[in-house]
Design a protein around this motif. Sequence first.
Motif, short mmCIF file in Angstrom:
data_model
loop_
_atom_site.label_atom_id
_atom_site.label_comp_id
_atom_site.label_asym_id
_atom_site.label_seq_id
_atom_site.Cartn_x
_atom_site.Cartn_y
_atom_site.Cartn_z
N ILE A 182 0.87 -1.18 0.00
CA ILE A 182 0.00 0.00 0.00
C ILE A 182 0.91 1.22 0.00
O ILE A 182 1.69 1.42 0.94
CB ILE A 182 -0.94 0.01 1.21
CG1 ILE A 182 -1.87 -1.21 1.17
CG2 ILE A 182 -1.77 1.30 1.24
CD1 ILE A 182 -2.84 -1.31 2.33
N SER A 215 -2.80 4.59 -2.08
CA SER A 215 -3.69 5.20 -1.10
C SER A 215 -3.43 6.71 -1.04
O SER A 215 -2.37 7.19 -1.45
CB SER A 215 -3.45 4.58 0.28
OG SER A 215 -4.18 5.25 1.29
N SER A 241 3.25 -1.57 4.05
CA SER A 241 2.76 -0.19 3.90
C SER A 241 3.95 0.74 3.77
O SER A 241 4.95 0.59 4.48
CB SER A 241 1.91 0.19 5.11
OG SER A 241 0.79 -0.66 5.21
#
Length: 343
Positions: A182, A215, A241
């Motif tokens: 992400i 994101s 992430s």
Amino acid sequence: MKSTIYDVAEKAGVSISTVSKVLNNQPVGKKSKQKVLKIMQELNYKPSVVASALTGKRTSTIGFLLPDIANPIVAEMARRVEDRAHEYGFNVVVCSTDLKLEKEERYVSLLRQKRVDGFILAGGFRNREIALELVKDNIPVILLSESQPYSSLTTVTVDNFIGGYELASHLISLGHKKIAVIAEDNSSSQERIRGYKQALKDNDLDIPEELIVTSNSSPEHAQLLTTSLLDSFSPPTAIMSCNDVLAIGTLLGAREKSLKVPEELSITGFDNTLLSKSCDPPLTTVEVPVQNMCSQAVDLLIEEIKGKTIEKQKILMLPKLIIRKSTSFCPVQSRNIASIQSE
């Protein structure tokens, strides 16, 4: 009412030029100097920074443009830059741009009107035209935490490629083969993804492009993306992430799907902010040498402000992998280990 240089001169019984000499530490009689300083204190007189700039003098002020002061790593950068600048007697004006071109342009214009001595542009400054215009006008500029440098600007950053490579390699060593990412839409994330892809390639693993998602900067969006990834036909066993804020969203997404971290899903962050140490479980992440990066950026900028010719360069600092409790063996790997131990 704010006192002026004329008020000081009148009350001290000296000329304006004498007050100006005192302000600029130029030779002046001892008694006159003492008298001027005393009156300045009585009137609480503070010389105008802009007025000083208009006469060609330095304002001892740096403009620091950063993307989002709400992000802990960015807030830490602001503090470190300010602390280092104060050691030189410089002030810092901090502007949060939210990565919007119009805000970048507006803040640069405003700070130029205030005659700041130089700029530090941090974390994905997007208005390339404005940055190059500053260079053209001989205004000192340093890029901080920017993975895609301009050849005409000195850049101080962390090696995001190495950071992404080490995180992915750590997860691969734990038996994970389906690792999602992400990321944010910025150059730092792109370099971390490039490192991740190289680690997969070096370990003869396929690169699952469908597991690499983008994101915005909010943990809520990262949470939404996490649940979507976990609902997919072939869900990941680990999610990398690209910063600690997004990792918090990933943890929330795992909790929403009733998955245990790290037993059923391993999660990593990036930056080693306070968030990574205080969440449950604490995050495996990558430490960015923020203090050294910010000190170097300020040092180089002030050298340039003071007239030293600096060769344009890209200074890459090494990150450090921090292993905590949010990562463990892949669930399949764990079952295999348990099976072997029971035999």
